[in-house]
Design a protein around this motif. Structure first.
Motif, PDB file in Angstrom:
ATOM      1  N   ALA A  29      12.158  31.434  12.550  1.00 23.67           N
ATOM      2  CA  ALA A  29      10.951  31.516  11.719  1.00 23.67           C
ATOM      3  C   ALA A  29       9.788  32.115  12.488  1.00 23.67           C
ATOM      4  CB  ALA A  29      10.590  30.124  11.199  1.00 23.67           C
ATOM      5  N   ARG A  30       9.650  31.740  13.754  1.00 27.82           N
ATOM      6  CA  ARG A  30       8.538  32.284  14.540  1.00 27.82           C
ATOM      7  C   ARG A  30       8.705  33.776  14.783  1.00 27.82           C
ATOM      8  NH1 ARG A  30       7.777  28.291  19.574  1.00 27.82           N
ATOM      9  NH2 ARG A  30      10.047  28.024  19.349  1.00 27.82           N
ATOM     10  N   ASN A  50       4.154  15.228  20.162  1.00 24.81           N
ATOM     11  CA  ASN A  50       5.043  16.379  20.026  1.00 24.81           C
ATOM     12  C   ASN A  50       4.891  17.062  18.671  1.00 24.81           C
ATOM     13  OD1 ASN A  50       6.137  16.198  22.594  1.00 24.81           O
ATOM     14  ND2 ASN A  50       7.823  14.873  21.965  1.00 24.81           N
ATOM     15  N   GLY A  51       4.598  16.267  17.646  1.00 25.90           N
ATOM     16  CA  GLY A  51       4.338  16.857  16.337  1.00 25.90           C
ATOM     17  C   GLY A  51       3.124  17.761  16.377  1.00 25.90           C
ATOM     18  N   ALA A  52       2.116  17.366  17.134  1.00 25.86           N
ATOM     19  CA  ALA A  52       0.920  18.196  17.267  1.00 25.86           C
ATOM     20  C   ALA A  52       1.246  19.504  17.983  1.00 25.86           C
ATOM     21  CB  ALA A  52      -0.157  17.436  18.037  1.00 25.86           C
ATOM     22  N   ILE A  53       2.169  19.448  18.941  1.00 26.07           N
ATOM     23  CA  ILE A  53       2.588  20.666  19.642  1.00 26.07           C
ATOM     24  C   ILE A  53       3.289  21.624  18.682  1.00 26.07           C
ATOM     25  CG2 ILE A  53       4.085  21.555  21.469  1.00 26.07           C
ATOM     26  CD1 ILE A  53       3.607  18.957  23.003  1.00 26.07           C
ATOM     27  N   VAL A  54       4.137  21.071  17.804  1.00 25.20           N
ATOM     28  CA  VAL A  54       4.812  21.907  16.808  1.00 25.20           C
ATOM     29  C   VAL A  54       3.791  22.513  15.844  1.00 25.20           C
ATOM     30  CG1 VAL A  54       6.449  21.923  14.889  1.00 25.20           C
ATOM     31  CG2 VAL A  54       6.982  20.635  16.969  1.00 25.20           C
ATOM     32  N   ARG A  55       2.856  21.703  15.375  1.00 23.23           N
ATOM     33  CA  ARG A  55       1.825  22.219  14.450  1.00 23.23           C
ATOM     34  C   ARG A  55       1.026  23.344  15.090  1.00 23.23           C
ATOM     35  NH1 ARG A  55       0.971  16.709  13.565  1.00 23.23           N
ATOM     36  NH2 ARG A  55      -1.069  16.767  14.583  1.00 23.23           N
ATOM     37  N   ALA A  56       0.776  23.229  16.382  1.00 26.55           N
ATOM     38  CA  ALA A  56       0.038  24.283  17.080  1.00 26.55           C
ATOM     39  C   ALA A  56       0.798  25.607  17.051  1.00 26.55           C
ATOM     40  CB  ALA A  56      -0.235  23.865  18.519  1.00 26.55           C
ATOM     41  N   GLU A  57       2.133  25.544  17.083  1.00 30.90           N
ATOM     42  CA  GLU A  57       2.925  26.764  16.994  1.00 30.90           C
ATOM     43  C   GLU A  57       2.853  27.368  15.593  1.00 30.90           C
ATOM     44  OE1 GLU A  57       5.184  28.489  19.696  1.00 30.90           O
ATOM     45  OE2 GLU A  57       3.164  27.731  20.119  1.00 30.90           O
ATOM     46  N   PHE A  58       2.805  26.539  14.565  1.00 27.25           N
ATOM     47  CA  PHE A  58       2.577  27.054  13.214  1.00 27.25           C
ATOM     48  C   PHE A  58       1.281  27.853  13.177  1.00 27.25           C
ATOM     49  CE2 PHE A  58       5.864  24.192  11.707  1.00 27.25           C
ATOM     50  CZ  PHE A  58       6.293  24.745  10.508  1.00 27.25           C
ATOM     51  N   GLU A  59       0.251  27.322  13.805  1.00 23.25           N
ATOM     52  CA  GLU A  59      -1.052  27.996  13.807  1.00 23.25           C
ATOM     53  C   GLU A  59      -1.025  29.255  14.668  1.00 23.25           C
ATOM     54  OE1 GLU A  59      -3.845  25.075  15.074  1.00 23.25           O
ATOM     55  OE2 GLU A  59      -3.546  23.781  13.314  1.00 23.25           O
ATOM     56  N   ARG A  60      -0.380  29.191  15.829  1.00 23.98           N
ATOM     57  CA  ARG A  60      -0.354  30.342  16.738  1.00 23.98           C
ATOM     58  C   ARG A  60       0.336  31.534  16.104  1.00 23.98           C
ATOM     59  NH1 ARG A  60       2.371  32.374  21.741  1.00 23.98           N
ATOM     60  NH2 ARG A  60       4.206  31.049  21.447  1.00 23.98           N
ATOM     61  N   PHE A  61       1.366  31.292  15.315  1.00 29.14           N
ATOM     62  CA  PHE A  61       2.111  32.373  14.670  1.00 29.14           C
ATOM     63  C   PHE A  61       1.652  32.634  13.233  1.00 29.14           C
ATOM     64  CE2 PHE A  61       4.824  31.593  18.241  1.00 29.14           C
ATOM     65  CZ  PHE A  61       5.485  32.783  18.485  1.00 29.14           C
ATOM     66  N   ALA A  62       0.568  31.969  12.820  1.00 26.15           N
ATOM     67  CA  ALA A  62       0.030  32.131  11.463  1.00 26.15           C
ATOM     68  C   ALA A  62       1.112  31.909  10.415  1.00 26.15           C
ATOM     69  CB  ALA A  62      -0.605  33.517  11.294  1.00 26.15           C
ATOM     70  N   MET A  63       1.886  30.832  10.597  1.00 27.04           N
ATOM     71  CA  MET A  63       2.984  30.502   9.691  1.00 27.04           C
ATOM     72  C   MET A  63       2.505  29.579   8.579  1.00 27.04           C
ATOM     73  SD  MET A  63       5.831  29.683  12.632  1.00 27.04           S
ATOM     74  CE  MET A  63       7.017  29.011  11.454  1.00 27.04           C
ATOM     75  N   ILE A 291      11.192  32.078  23.182  1.00 29.45           N
ATOM     76  CA  ILE A 291      10.093  32.736  22.474  1.00 29.45           C
ATOM     77  C   ILE A 291       9.109  33.292  23.489  1.00 29.45           C
ATOM     78  CG2 ILE A 291       8.096  32.328  20.953  1.00 29.45           C
ATOM     79  CD1 ILE A 291      10.641  32.311  19.400  1.00 29.45           C
ATOM     80  N   PRO A 292       8.613  34.513  23.314  1.00 29.96           N
ATOM     81  CA  PRO A 292       7.638  35.069  24.255  1.00 29.96           C
ATOM     82  C   PRO A 292       6.371  34.211  24.323  1.00 29.96           C
ATOM     83  CG  PRO A 292       8.459  36.761  22.766  1.00 29.96           C
ATOM     84  CD  PRO A 292       8.944  35.465  22.227  1.00 29.96           C
ATOM     85  N   ARG A 293       5.845  34.058  25.510  1.00 31.56           N
ATOM     86  CA  ARG A 293       4.594  33.308  25.647  1.00 31.56           C
ATOM     87  C   ARG A 293       3.420  34.067  25.052  1.00 31.56           C
ATOM     88  NH1 ARG A 293       5.424  31.154  31.921  1.00 31.56           N
ATOM     89  NH2 ARG A 293       7.221  29.786  31.457  1.00 31.56           N
ATOM     90  N   SER A 294       3.497  35.399  25.117  1.00 34.56           N
ATOM     91  CA  SER A 294       2.435  36.234  24.559  1.00 34.56           C
ATOM     92  C   SER A 294       2.940  36.955  23.313  1.00 34.56           C
ATOM     93  CB  SER A 294       1.974  37.266  25.586  1.00 34.56           C
ATOM     94  OG  SER A 294       1.130  38.233  24.987  1.00 34.56           O
ATOM     95  N   LEU A 295       2.134  36.912  22.262  1.00 29.41           N
ATOM     96  CA  LEU A 295       2.516  37.612  21.042  1.00 29.41           C
ATOM     97  C   LEU A 295       2.473  39.128  21.227  1.00 29.41           C
ATOM     98  CD1 LEU A 295       0.801  35.442  18.275  1.00 29.41           C
ATOM     99  CD2 LEU A 295       3.159  35.378  19.088  1.00 29.41           C
TER     100      LEU A 295
END
Length: 308
Positions: A29-30, A50-63, A291-295
């Motif tokens: 998905a990312r 850990n849930g907050a860490i996952v949510r942060a990835e949703f935000e980082r990838f604009a998912m 997953i790449p650290r940098s988009l």
């Protein structure tokens, strides 16, 4: 606009004091989000750190978080790395939030999009709740069903694999997983003498016919991939650009799946899709992690494929 629905685990890998968000479906998905391809990740996390860490990835990838569920009791999925005399052992913890994906919420999220494909695996089927939710989604949609088998030791049984194969249209496996399928369904065991090319093709054709598949894709690591179609087509990709060096192969299969699904959404020719999936998966092996650290990693691929 057509959307790729990705179903299954989002989790956190705990590795020697470092943490990284993972889970094959979430990795797929990312990648799709990074290529600005509409995707809907249906998963479940806990109300914890850990849930907050996952949510942060949703935000980082604009998912979109339309498919993200929150569990008030169960913890966010974790994989723990343990060091032993032989190296590292990875422990997939039981009873995690992704084992309890709610069917009503999942179906509601599915109804909000025009699904072109549904990606799924076997790990999120280890508990009845999430397994039943998956099949409710598959029954509710006419989208292409893409199975990335991802057999994790101790996390599946043959019955789960059998039903998953019957539910799928397209199946992706690695060489080790293909050997398991041969042993279960074609009566060819790993201890048997090595098969020649024609025998492998014949055995794969049996699997395609047995389960009514559109295609079976076998990934071969740095040696590329082979596509076996229902029409008898066999497409071999061996001449892949190799990365200048290899750090690890973590997530390479997820990268392949993401690019294959991206190609279908964008209407790329099958040969082109497979070639790009192999090349992108190989490039992931030259960076640490799945997953790449940098988009910014995605920029050259976006530019290269912008014209089609």
């Amino acid at each position: 606009m057509s959307t790729t629905v990705v179903y299954g685990e989002a989790l956190v890998d705990d590795f020697l004091g470092e943490q990284a968000v993972g889970g094959a479906p979430f990795n797929v998905a990312r990648h799709l989000a990074a290529f600005m391809s509409p995707q809907l990740a249906i998963t479940r996390i806990g109300d914890d750190r850990n849930g907050a860490i996952v949510r942060a990835e949703f935000e980082r990838f604009a998912m979109s978080d339309a498919g993200l569920q929150f569990d008030p009791i169960e913890e966010t999925g974790r994989v723990v790395a343990e060091r032993n005399v032989r190296g590292h052992r990875f422990v997939i913890l039981p009873g995690q939030a992704y084992d309890y994906i709610n069917p009503e919420q999942a179906l509601g999220a599915l109804e909000s999009v025009q699904a072109s494909a549904i990606y799924f695996g076997t790990l999120a089927q280890r508990c009845p709740r999430s397994r039943d939710t998956l099949y409710a989604l598959l029954d509710a949609s006419n989208a292409t069903r893409y199975l990335d088998l991802n057999l994790r030791e101790g996390q599946f049984d043959e019955r789960c694999v059998f039903h998953s194969l019957h539910a799928a249209d397209i199946v992706k496996v690695n060489e080790e997983e293909l050997q398991s399928l041969f042993a279960w369904y074609v009566d060819i065991h790993p201890s048997a003498p090595p098969l020649d090319g024609d025998e492998v093709r014949a055995a794969c054709a049996v699997l395609v016919q047995m389960f009514g598949l559109e295609a079976l894709i076998v990934t071969l690591g740095h040696r590329g991939s082979v596509y076996f179609g229902a029409d008898g087509a066999v497409i071999v990709h061996r001449d892949n650009p190799l990365p200048p060096f290899v750090i690890d192969s973590v997530g390479a299969g997820d990268a392949f799946s993401a690019l294959f699904l991206l190609g279908r959404v964008r209407g790329w020719a099958l040969e082109t899709t497979l070639a790009r999936a192999n090349e992108f998966a190989g490039a992931l092996c030259a960076i640490p992690g799945a997953i790449p650290r940098s988009l910014g990693f995605y920029d050259k691929w976006v530019a290269r494929w912008r014209s089609g």
